[in-house]
Design an enzyme around this catalytic site. Structure first.
Site, PDB file in Angstrom:
ATOM      1  N   GLU A  81       0.843  -1.206   0.000  1.00 23.74           N
ATOM      2  CA  GLU A  81       0.000   0.000   0.000  1.00 23.74           C
ATOM      3  C   GLU A  81       0.880   1.258   0.000  1.00 23.74           C
ATOM      4  OE1 GLU A  81      -3.338  -0.275   2.743  1.00 23.74           O
ATOM      5  OE2 GLU A  81      -4.110  -1.985   1.610  1.00 23.74           O
ATOM      6  N   GLU A  97      -4.636  -8.784  -0.697  1.00 28.36           N
ATOM      7  CA  GLU A  97      -5.511  -8.507   0.450  1.00 28.36           C
ATOM      8  C   GLU A  97      -6.938  -8.418  -0.047  1.00 28.36           C
ATOM      9  OE1 GLU A  97      -4.404  -5.436   3.251  1.00 28.36           O
ATOM     10  OE2 GLU A  97      -2.264  -5.901   2.983  1.00 28.36           O
TER      11      GLU A  97
HETATM   12  O1  AHR Z   1      -5.242  -6.204   6.596  1.00 29.19           O
HETATM   13  C1  AHR Z   1      -5.219  -5.054   7.388  1.00 29.19           C
HETATM   14  C2  AHR Z   1      -4.560  -3.873   6.703  1.00 29.19           C
HETATM   15  O2  AHR Z   1      -5.329  -3.506   5.592  1.00 29.19           O
HETATM   16  C3  AHR Z   1      -3.197  -4.106   6.110  1.00 29.19           C
HETATM   17  O3  AHR Z   1      -2.185  -3.979   7.057  1.00 29.19           O
HETATM   18  C4  AHR Z   1      -3.097  -3.033   5.085  1.00 29.19           C
HETATM   19  O4  AHR Z   1      -2.256  -3.382   4.016  1.00 29.19           O
HETATM   20  C5  AHR Z   1      -4.536  -2.809   4.661  1.00 29.19           C
HETATM   21  O5  AHR Z   1      -4.870  -1.478   4.660  1.00 29.19           O
END
Ligand code: AHR
Length: 506
Positions: free
Chosen positions: A175, A306
């Protein structure tokens, strides 16, 4: 009402579904690592070198193909040298993203690689771009994978590990547009080229490098990363520095400030959730189109590292720990995502649900008092789908699917996908309808079907979930509502259910 039909050409296999779309994610966040995977050697909970044996056993049953670690946002704060050597001498740090708690680094590189070996899974290490250095990243991969007497290999041996490990996947930041440094994509694209270059292949370890990609519909991010190595692709130029690009998308129905309860919701929220889950399909199509423009041969992989539901933390728990319950609704969010990943098997090479234990859309929840382990409804979808791992996708043409008005478009109330391997096939069917059963005719063409068996995951209520007192409130059972039909089979899907039909073929 129209008959719902799923036409499947069993003899026309499509792109292979990588088992890696069934990947997982373990961050130093809340009770995922500590109290989830790792309880320490002195715990009364049965463990091997501090790793919970019941967690390992439960995940081995899913054949989990890879595990991403140490973050997430935590990865861009993590300095791997803090997590090696004698545990009582490891420096501490503040986990500023997640609860502002002190991290003692007792779970580090050796513990993670040990966990991967116990799980029989591939390591996906997420490297620090935000606050780390190129040298630090370069030395980490050397430490992990180098066989000879190089400085980092010698340091690893000093810490008790002789043989190098295999590290097939390495993330270049996380991110980067947000917690990973608030970088502009142009800036990150340059850094991704540079950092990736120094994540070297040592001792026959061939690394697949994944550059931190877009959030949701940010096509500009994907486009810029794809363009960033156009020059390197030309002629005999050097190989591309990274092989994959990630994408993050969470199923959120409320605002980020108030995301709604995991367990208290009505029908409207049920449908809104599933509509948001289906949005993954749209994102894969749009990001895939951008990637196709620069890479028509699909050599660069899309890695959804994710995904999953994100609700308000359970009342009474630390809001920074992201602990949430997991109901039948979460299970159907998972099954709908897998249908999308299967349909985009030509581009999506990996996906990682967030996260494996005690955080967000978890597979497993551990009770802080009793230590009891609970398999969530989402866990069961992963288990029911293991036959899709590395199988060849099959197109499913759905006809006569009823819809319901959604917030932006009509929501189809049946989702499906299928795959085949040798003399077998697996058909996945999700009935999104909150209250009505749905009969689906499977129009099976091209091969003779000589046997079938079906399983169903459902529950009396939309919000039914598993607890230590009722661990199997949502668990798969055999489904006998499958009948021969002149075109193949006829299956009745109970309201709000996920069904798999295994076929034996000749
Ligand atoms: O999964 C939780 C968080 O969500 C992670 O650390 C981040 O990459 C995303 O914003």
């Amino acid at each position: 009402m129209d008959q719902t039909t799923a036409i499947i050409d069993l003899d026309v296999p499509g792109p292979r579904i990588s088992r890696h779309v069934y990947g997982h994610f373990a961050e130093h966040l809340g009770r995922c690592i500590y109290d989830g995977f790792y309880v320490g050697e002195d715990s009364e909970i049965p463990n091997e070198r501090g790793i919970r044996l019941d967690v390992v056993e439960a995940l081995r049953a899913l054949n989990i193909p890879n595990l991403r670690w140490p973050g997430g946002c935590f990865a861009d704060d993590y300095h791997w040298r803090d997590g090696i050597g004698p545990r009582d001498q490891r420096p501490r740090m503040v986990n500023s993203h997640w609860g502002d708690v002190v991290e003692d680094n007792s779970f580090g590189t050796h513990e993670f690689m040990d966990l991967c070996e116990m799980l029989g899974t591939d390591a996906y290490i997420s490297g620090n771009v935000g606050s780390g250095s190129v040298a630090e990243m370069s030395e980490w991969i050397e430490y992990l994978t180098r066989a000879d007497d190089s400085p980092m290999a010698a340091l690893r041996r000093q810490n008790g590990r002789d043989e190098p490990w295999k590290v097939p996947y390495f993330g270049i930041g996380n991110e980067a547009w947000g917690c990973g440094g608030h970088l502009r994509v142009e800036q990150f694209a340059s850094l991704a080229r540079q950092y990736s270059t120094y994540v070297r292949n040592h001792a026959g370890n061939d690394v697949y490098r994944i550059a931190a990609g877009a959030s949701d519909g940010d096509l500009h991010w994907t486009e810029t990363l794809m363009k960033s190595f156009d020059d390197l692709d030309a002629g005999d130029g050097p190989a591309r520095p990274f092989q994959g690009i990630s994408l993050h998308y969470y199923t959120v129905t409320g605002s980020w400030q108030d995301k709604g309860s995991a367990t208290e919701f009505g029908e409207d929220e049920w449908y809104l959730t599933l509509e948001r889950a289906r949005f993954m399909e749209h994102l894969l199509t749009r990001h895939g189109q951008v990637m196709d423009r620069h890479d028509p041969k699909k050599r660069v992989g899309l890695v959804v590292d994710e995904w999953g539901t994100w609700w308000n933390a359970e009342p009474g728990t630390n809001p920074g720990f992201l602990y949430q319950q997991n109901t039948l609704r979460d299970a159907l969010v998972a099954s709908v995502h897998f249908d999308a990943f299967h349909r985009h098997a030509d581009r999506v090479v990996m996906a990682n649900i967030a996260q494996t234990v005690n955080v967000l859309q978890a597979m497993l929840l551990t009770d802080p008092e009793s230590g009891a382990l609970v398999r969530t409804p989402s866990y069961h979808v992963f288990e029911m789908n293991t036959a899709h791992h590395d199988a060849d996708s099959l197109d499913v043409h759905l006809q006569g699917v009823p819809t319901r008005p959604g917030s932006t478009a009509e929501l189809p109330l049946v989702s499906a996908s299928a795959s085949t391997r040798g003399d077998t096939a697996l058909v996945s069917l999700t009935n999104l309808d909150a209250s009505a059963d749905r009969t689906v005719v499977l129009d099976l063409r091209g091969r003779e079907v000589t046997g079938h068996a079906a399983r169903v995951l459902s529950a009396p209520e939309l919000a039914t979930h598993n607890t230590p007192d009722a661990p199997d409130a949502v668990a798969p059972v055999a489904l006998d509502a499958v009948r021969p039909h002149e075109r193949g089979l006829e299956v009745t899907l109970p309201a709000h259910s996920y069904v798999t039909v295994s076929l034996t073929l000749t």
